[in-house]
Enzyme design. Sequence first.
Site, PDB file in Angstrom:
ATOM      1  N   LYS A 126      32.251  45.902  40.232  1.00  0.00           N
ATOM      2  CA  LYS A 126      33.539  45.406  40.736  1.00  0.00           C
ATOM      3  C   LYS A 126      34.059  46.426  41.729  1.00  0.00           C
ATOM      4  O   LYS A 126      33.717  47.604  41.660  1.00  0.00           O
ATOM      5  CB  LYS A 126      34.527  45.241  39.585  1.00  0.00           C
ATOM      6  CG  LYS A 126      35.680  44.299  39.876  1.00  0.00           C
ATOM      7  CD  LYS A 126      35.309  42.840  39.671  1.00  0.00           C
ATOM      8  CE  LYS A 126      36.389  41.922  40.190  1.00  0.00           C
ATOM      9  NZ  LYS A 126      36.117  40.506  39.898  1.00  0.00           N
ATOM     10  N   ASP A 174      37.538  38.255  45.253  1.00  0.00           N
ATOM     11  CA  ASP A 174      38.384  38.208  44.052  1.00  0.00           C
ATOM     12  C   ASP A 174      39.797  38.038  44.596  1.00  0.00           C
ATOM     13  O   ASP A 174      39.975  37.548  45.721  1.00  0.00           O
ATOM     14  CB  ASP A 174      38.229  39.484  43.210  1.00  0.00           C
ATOM     15  CG  ASP A 174      38.917  39.385  41.841  1.00  0.00           C
ATOM     16  OD1 ASP A 174      38.368  38.739  40.942  1.00  0.00           O
ATOM     17  OD2 ASP A 174      40.025  39.938  41.673  1.00  0.00           O
TER      18      ASP A 174
END
Length: 457
Positions: A126, A174
């Site tokens: 991430k 995201d």
Amino acid sequence: MSKYAESVLASVKAKNANEPEFIQAVDEVLTTLGPVLDANPQYEQNAILERMVEPERVIIFRVPWVDDKGIVRVNRGYRIQMNSAIGPYKGGLRFDPTVNLSVLKFLAFEQVFKNSLTTLPMGGGKGGSDFDPKNSPHTPGKRCSDAEVMRFCQSFMTELFRHIGADTDVPAGDMNVGGREIGYMFGQYKRLANEWTGVLTGKALPFGGSLIRPEATGYGDVYFAENMLAKRGETFEGKVCAISGSGNVASFAAEKLLQLGAKVITLSDRSGAIYVKDGITKELLAEVMNLKNVKRGELSELANEAAGIKFFPKVNSWQLADKIDAAFPCARQNELNGDDAKYLLSHGCKLVAEGANMPSTPDAIAQFVGAKIMYSPGKASNAGGVATSGLEMSQNSLRLSWSREEVDAKLKGIMKAIHDNAWEAAAKYGHEGNYVVGANIAGFTKVADAMVAQGVC
Ligand code: NDP
């Protein structure tokens, strides 16, 4: 909780005391792994948990860029390469002022289990930045211009490109990172690396994107929930559904629910929530999508009492209706607390399918699990996005594009497989119907076995 998990959790808390979101995510997983840890002593002998809670690599870097007034701005960029046991690191990039090491480590940790559940060969990662595209540094309250977002993305990628690659680490979008940002970053990667590979997913169709990728997380969330309902012989026809958020995940969850005959009564954003007693229509949803994706405005602008669209400033979607059959938290972490859970349970809610990552607080989760309603954690029900990213990677490698119907059918199949694997893992260890235990154990086992097989690394 097993003694082994307890000792690892204590050490995570001591070592990462300033990272509450990361501790929360680790706690939620470790408390459910007792049965599988007890049955498999090799995991403790190989220090699997100790290794899983430690990122393989954390990259933090400076992102300097020049705003439209010619002023030099500096943000902080991150990439957490959490676990590559079963495939290249894979996980999104988030641009938001709330981004910090704790938030990204929690997201990367969740991603490892989620990616494992998809049945595709993807490790977990991430990244992102504390850059705020919704707040221009020279005119607070106004959005950054496209040119500013482009210069930021180019600078971000100028450092990140050396750490990623189609077989190393494949980022995606995201929060606040959609098609526009992915396009700018892909363009910069291509210049720097001098190669055209599927190094980012969520690309636009003309340069390697996959049909259904934008819809995949929201659709997948609803497909997962359909599988939960099917276990009880029910469908979405006529069900009253509350959704939070109005971004990518929320809007496509709403679209799929409408297609299945459900009544969607709420959506929300940072300005507040809209409530439509008779249900949001297809036309209103199209207006919401246009407002959020093209005009980049706020839901407050849609308030229209005459048309039955009520707007409630600065509240979330959970406590607005007298009856709610199903809830879909699709905005952000810790957005549904214990009071919200109590309200939902006392107003008929029998299903909660998380579209966001970790949107329910531990108190809310305990209530849902205690009430034995159909509750699915984000790592299972929102895995459709990354699964379709995996399909985008396959299409890029094969140099071909699958049709909308083909990708949608694969997504449906993957969501059913995730559902069934979580269901079966929970049942195997004596927790039938508990998707938290099932998803954690099913996601964990595959990664843990790969780590044992690969030796100490
Ligand atoms: P978007 O940026 O498209 O949408 C986020 C939504 O949440 C927006 O409506 C935003 O409101 C709202 N929101 C954000 N912060 C707050 C806040 N502090 N208070 C109230 N509302 C807020 O993001 P996505 O839809 O892509 O992501 C939503 C969630 O789903 C995140 O948890 C993400 O990690 C998760 N997820 C996303 C995937 C994907 O494929 N996109 C895949 C798997 C999980 P506003 O418009 O006002 O900013």
